[in-house]
Design an enzyme around this catalytic site. Structure first.
Site, PDB file in Angstrom:
ATOM      1  CG  ASN A   1      -1.843   1.130   1.318  1.00 22.26           C
ATOM      2  OD1 ASN A   1      -1.768   2.072   0.521  1.00 22.26           O
ATOM      3  ND2 ASN A   1      -2.741   1.092   2.285  1.00 22.26           N
TER       4      ASN A   1
ATOM      5  NE  ARG B   1      -5.939   2.128  -0.647  1.00 18.81           N
ATOM      6  CZ  ARG B   1      -5.815   3.329  -0.106  1.00 18.81           C
ATOM      7  NH1 ARG B   1      -4.707   3.667   0.488  1.00 18.81           N
ATOM      8  NH2 ARG B   1      -6.814   4.175  -0.154  1.00 18.81           N
TER       9      ARG B   1
ATOM     10  CG  HIS C   1     -12.510   5.026   2.029  1.00 17.96           C
ATOM     11  ND1 HIS C   1     -13.082   6.178   2.491  1.00 17.96           N
ATOM     12  CD2 HIS C   1     -11.169   5.179   2.212  1.00 17.96           C
ATOM     13  CE1 HIS C   1     -12.142   6.991   2.940  1.00 17.96           C
ATOM     14  NE2 HIS C   1     -10.966   6.406   2.772  1.00 17.96           N
TER      15      HIS C   1
ATOM     16  NE  ARG D   1      -8.215  13.705   1.281  1.00 22.68           N
ATOM     17  CZ  ARG D   1      -8.411  12.383   1.246  1.00 22.68           C
ATOM     18  NH1 ARG D   1      -9.572  11.904   0.885  1.00 22.68           N
ATOM     19  NH2 ARG D   1      -7.437  11.559   1.555  1.00 22.68           N
TER      20      ARG D   1
ATOM     21  CD  GLU E   1      -8.500   0.305   3.725  1.00 22.60           C
ATOM     22  OE1 GLU E   1      -7.920   0.799   4.708  1.00 22.60           O
ATOM     23  OE2 GLU E   1      -8.780   0.952   2.706  1.00 22.60           O
TER      24      GLU E   1
END
Ligand code: ADP
Length: 398
Positions: free
Chosen positions: A9, A90, A179, A240, A383
């Protein structure tokens, strides 16, 4: 059955990895190389029972991957001789092209490179790691798993922006969602805990980490999600802004002279909790709020208000939800956010039990009262395990 997968990742200045036996669901090794390209890079490798944590000189991602491969050798594990079934990568944005995991060849690599304009901050690091890892481990299948893929089932009514149709089509402007790997894992796990067939489960999944999104899942499929063309839309995040009037951008351009680069920087790195409270870590925001900092108090109210707004909307989208599921760093740990964001929704069948909510455990658990119409639960995401499983499934099917 054992099926060892190396999961990578890669971010702009870090590479995280896990070595997972996807068959037995065991974690064999994990680590991180961070602050790549900065004067003081750091590495941490946990391989078997050996932990190696130190400063390192990592000029670029190639040096970081080299450090990882060398760390395995030093621990007596040659990755090249490990019998890996796959390396799982990923990749954030799959665009219209990738709606499921794919075995990487040169064409796929090129196609991922072509998607860079859709995700200029996120796709290039993933692609870099992909190229380097294919060189370092050429005899193992490399599988790209996309954050957007789970959302390819969004109905057009949810994925279409009300823009000029031709312009949107020419530039691939639509809602993609992110996601997805996490939401896929968490939804299956939630359905299992609810003793429902995933095909029957209606869920609202709140992935609240540094990035944050909410997804409406009907029968195991994403039917609405808060992130859009990019991961900027929707909930308030660490740095964000989430939803804002697009007019703000043109206004700041005209009145404050903001360039495109300035706006990118503002929306991605200087907004959200950092912009509102001066800290992007929710633990620090709470600490400041407890000390009486009014900006921190307002910031967490804004954060929870946005969640409540989306939960209400997605209850309407689904008609009925079996469960609301909290996951990721904030979702799994923050009792304050969980109870405040769902406060005042009893008439909608949504309630949090304060004793259950404050129960500290790293395992999945229910935090609503038994009689509530909608179950509220916490399900830790994984994940990396999901990537390892999807990569194994693809390689073994082929
Ligand atoms: P990422 O989105 O980078 O994968 P995570 O899902 O690990 O991140 O979430 C990281 C964020 O989770 C942190 O920035 C912090 O805001 C929040 N967090 C982590 N632990 C806690 C905690 N115990 N209480 C509240 N928030 C937490």
């Amino acid at each position: 059955m054992t099926a060892t997968v190396l999961v990578l990742n890669c971010g702009s200045s870090s590479i995280k990895y896990q070595l997972i036996d996807a068959g037995e669901t065991t974690l064999l090794a994990k680590g991180i190389a961070e602050r790549i390209g900065e004067p003081s890079s750091r590495v941490k490798h946990e391989i078997g029972d050996q932990v190696d944590e130190r400063d390192a000189d990592l000029a670029d991602h190639a040096a970081a991957l080299d450090d990882i491969v060398t760390a395995f050798q030093a621990a007596g594990e040659r990755l090249t001789e490990r019998g890996l079934v796959a390396v799982g990568h990923r990749i954030v944005h799959g665009g219209d092209r990738f709606t499921e995991p794919v075995t990487v060849d040169d064409d796929v690599e090129r196609a991922i490179a072509e998607l860079a304009p859709l995700a200029p901050l996120h796709n290039p690091p993933g692609l870099t790691a992909l190229r380097l890892a294919r060189q370092a481990l050429p005899d193992v299948p490399h599988v790209a798993v996309f954050d957007t893929a789970f959302h390819h089932t969004l109905p057009p009514a949810a994925s279409t922006y009300a823009l000029d149709r031709e312009l949107a089509a020419r530039y691939h402007v639509r809602r993609y969602g992110f996601h997805g790997t996490s939401v896929s894992y968490v939804s299956r796990e939630a359905a299992r805990l609810l003793e429902l067939d995933p095909e029957d489960a209606n869920l609202i999944v709140l992935h609240l980490g540094n990035g944050a999104s909410v997804t409406a899942v009907r029968g195991g499929r994403s039917v609405d999600t808060s992130m859009g063309l990019t991961p900027l839309e929707g909930l308030v995040m660490g740095t964000r802004a989430g939803d804002i009037d697009p007019g703000v951008l043109t206004y700041l351009h005209r009145e404050a002279g903001f360039s495109v680069a300035d706006l990118d920087e503002l929306l991605n790195r200087r907004s959200g909790m950092l912009g509102l409270a001066g800290a992007n870590d929710m633990r620090e925001v709470h600490r400041r709020a407890r000390e009486g900092d009014e900006t921190a108090r307002l910031a967490r109210e804004v954060y929870c208000h946005r969640i409540r707004h989306y939960v209400g909307a997605y209850l309407a989208v689904l008609g009925h939800a079996h469960a609301i599921v909290f996951t990721a760093g904030v979702g799994e740990n923050d009792t304050w956010v969980r109870s405040h964001s769902l406060a005042g929704m009893r008439r909608l069948g949504v309630e949090v039990d304060h004793v259950r909510n404050s129960f500290a455990t790293s395992r999945s658990h229910v935090i609503s009262p038994d009689e509530a119409d909608v179950t509220v639960m916490v399900v830790p995401t994984n994940e990396e395990l999901e990537i390892a499983r999807q990569a194994t499934a693809l390689v073994c099917a082929g």
